[in-house]
Enzyme design. Structure first.
Site, PDB file in Angstrom:
ATOM      1  CG  ASP A  32      -2.279   0.317   0.470  1.00 57.73           C
ATOM      2  OD1 ASP A  32      -2.404   1.379   0.109  1.00 57.73           O
ATOM      3  OD2 ASP A  32      -3.183   0.573   1.990  1.00 57.73           O
ATOM      4  CG  ASP A  33      -0.962   4.575   0.169  1.00 57.18           C
ATOM      5  OD1 ASP A  33      -1.700   4.149  -0.240  1.00 57.18           O
ATOM      6  OD2 ASP A  33      -0.703   5.904   1.257  1.00 57.18           O
ATOM      7  CB  CYS A  71      -6.285   2.052  -1.854  1.00 58.05           C
ATOM      8  SG  CYS A  71      -4.983   3.662  -0.547  1.00 58.05           S
ATOM      9  CG  HIS A 125     -10.046   0.272  -0.269  1.00 62.14           C
ATOM     10  ND1 HIS A 125      -8.276   1.081   0.265  1.00 62.14           N
ATOM     11  CD2 HIS A 125     -11.298   1.368   0.573  1.00 62.14           C
ATOM     12  CE1 HIS A 125      -9.043   1.821   0.668  1.00 62.14           C
ATOM     13  NE2 HIS A 125     -10.335   2.473   1.314  1.00 62.14           N
ATOM     14  CG  ASP A 324      -1.984   0.640  -3.308  1.00 60.37           C
ATOM     15  OD1 ASP A 324      -1.688   1.692  -3.187  1.00 60.37           O
ATOM     16  OD2 ASP A 324      -3.181   1.538  -2.679  1.00 60.37           O
ATOM     17  CG  HIS A 325      -1.690   4.716  -5.427  1.00 59.18           C
ATOM     18  ND1 HIS A 325      -0.636   5.437  -4.627  1.00 59.18           N
ATOM     19  CD2 HIS A 325      -2.500   3.991  -4.450  1.00 59.18           C
ATOM     20  CE1 HIS A 325      -1.151   5.312  -2.944  1.00 59.18           C
ATOM     21  NE2 HIS A 325      -2.115   4.569  -3.759  1.00 59.18           N
TER      22      HIS A 325
HETATM   23 CA   LIG Z   1      -2.959   2.974  -1.511  1.00 64.82          CA
END
Ligand SMILES: [Ca+2]
Length: 489
Positions: A32-33, A71, A125, A324-325
């Site tokens: 995540d992130d 997300c 998510h 995810d990004h």
């Molecule tokens: Ca994320």
């Protein structure tokens, strides 16, 4: 059963067993992130030995782009193989099954092909799990859910499905009040597995041991380095505060429209940030904490990959790892994701197939997160729906220099004058071209043009320069053609 039928069926069973033996497993690691700022991406100031080691046996994609830099829209797109304008998931509330009840997700395609599929930690998510995707129910390390693969977990998954159906798949996350999320970073002096991602790691290791003899698709989701940046103290100690490498270009690009930006609202939800100015000292603390949380996650991934080796699964398991990004660490004065800029859309992607011809190489071709689904299915010989909107990268694993996509596409929604706006952006070899459009009329409100050859830091929006009229017309036509037009011939 007569003798012939018996022989045929036992031959069939033997064949099935043989093909199960030859099936490649998939370990998909979702982070995540996590922005693509790691040792293997050339960022020597970030300590990431385990992801670096994975990259040595696979391919590092330097130009992988998420389809929307937040997300749920990004994960939904990756996991369904469909772009946000198809999933209609642009925010964190809508479940894709409301729009696409019959979509076959990436894990579901593997499940349909006879794989054991399961997810641990954040995959879809939070609160928007898709029970149909898993042969063994998804598990979260929040302490409220029963142990992975227990009778209770299976029973709960059934109830959960019922609840979702009764609610017409509507799930809403109540917005959190500003300042109510605790500190933006913390460094407790605890063992790795006293924090949620450490618990996920232990559960993933247990799942690998359980699944080792069957073809499996195992998705392991890590919540850090997502805010709040909480990691055991020893990871903070790796980054002395005064030596932390601060990201460059904190200024906004000149001439960029207000629509391109946000007000750092997610970060401001944390108690020690609030609406105060983010001072240089606070920025330094945040950057250090982000790197500490990154190194913590990397260490946990090392444990998972170590277990894969101990179980003798390395040679028959494809590993795909993605953030995810992207993430803005004060680039353009922005934190978080939620934009169409390069730092938000350019994402981390490493794929390692033990059979690939070239290992430990960087691939600079444009790939998109919608490509992950067809790639993993292609590598494992799993069939996919014809509606997927990505392209298998399998051939790039053998030859990273092939002619490939001409561009990558992302988008981000905004509101202006109480009306919906969508920003469509396209990254080409040299430029980023963005159009901000009213959703209702599709009329263009504003445009951005960045020239990475002359200006890798996106410091000037060139879209307002009349000298660029011809270039803008050409790029607008290419954006209109979209991803279908960007596919390799
Ligand atoms: Ca994320």
């Amino acid at each position: 059963m007569d003798r012939r039928a018996f022989l045929a069926s036992s031959a069939g069973a033997a064949l099935a067993q043989q093909s199960a033996k030859n099936k490649m497993n998939v370990l998909m690691i979702a982070i995540d992130d996590l922005r693509p700022e790691l040792g293997c991406y050339g960022a020597k100031h970030v300590i990431s030995p385990n992801i670096d080691a994975l990259a040595k046996r696979g391919t590092i994609f330097t130009r992988a782009y998420c389809q929307q830099a937040v997300c749920s829209p990004s994960r939904t797109s990756l996991l369904t193989g469909l772009r946000p304008d198809t999933t209609r998931v642009y925010e964190l509330q809508t479940h894709f099954r409301r729009i696409l009840p019959d979509a076959v997700t990436l894990p579901e395609a593997f499940k349909n092909a006879g794989y054991q599929t399961t997810g641990l930690g954040k995959i879809f998510h939070n609160g928007l799990d898709d029970t149909r995707s898993w042969s063994i129910p998804h598990w979260m390390p929040d302490g409220k859910r029963p142990a992975w693969n227990s009778d209770e977990a299976r029973a709960e998954a059934k109830t959960f499905t019922g609840n979702l159906a009764a609610n017409g798949w509507k799930i809403t996350n109540a917005p959190t009040r500003p300042g109510s999320r605790g500190p933006a970073w913390d460094s407790p002096d605890v063992a790795d597995n006293e924090l949620p991602d450490g618990k996920t790691t232990d559960a993933v290791i247990g799942a690998l041991r359980f699944l080792k003899d069957k073809p499996f698709f195992l998705a392991a989701g890590f919540a850090k380095p997502h805010l709040p940046f909480i990691a055991p103290k020893k990871y903070f100690d790796m980054y002395p505060l005064d030596k932390v490498e601060m990201p460059d270009y904190p200024e906004r690009p000149s001439g960029a429209p207000e629509l391109a930006f946000h007000n750092n609202g997610e970060l401001r939800n944390y108690g020690n940030i609030g609406n105060d100015p983010i001072t240089p000292d606070k920025a330094r603390q945040l950057v250090r904490a982000y790197y500490a949380a990154t190194s913590y996650t990397d260490a946990l991934i090392g444990k998972v990959l170590g277990e894969l080796d101990r179980l003798g699964l390395r040679e028959n398991t494809i590993v795909a790892l993605w953030g995810d990004h992207g993430w803005q660490l004060n680039n353009h004065g922005l934190w978080q994701k939620h934009t169409n800029f390069e730092k938000a859309t350019n994402s981390l992607l490493v794929v390692a197939d033990p059979r690939q011809k070239r290992k430990g190489v960087r691939c600079d071709r444009f790939v998109e997160f919608v490509d992950v689904y067809p790639t993993l299915a292609d590598c494992a010989g799993v069939s996919t729906p014809s509606s997927l909107e990505g392209l298998s990268m399998r051939r790039l694993l053998d030859d990273p220099t092939l002619r490939w996509k001409k561009a990558a596409f992302s988008q981000y929604p905004r509101r202006q004058d109480q009306k919906d706006v969508m920003g469509y952006t396209m990254r080409t070899e040299r430029y980023r071209y963005t159009e901000w459009r009213w959703v209702e009329t599709q009329a263009v409100i504003d445009r951005e043009l960045y020239d990475y050859e002359a200006d890798p830091r996106e410091s000037v929006n060139h879209a307002r320069n009349p000298e660029n009229a011809e270039l803008l017309t050409r790029l607008a036509a290419q954006l209109k053609e979209g991803w279908r037009g960007a596919k390799p011939a």
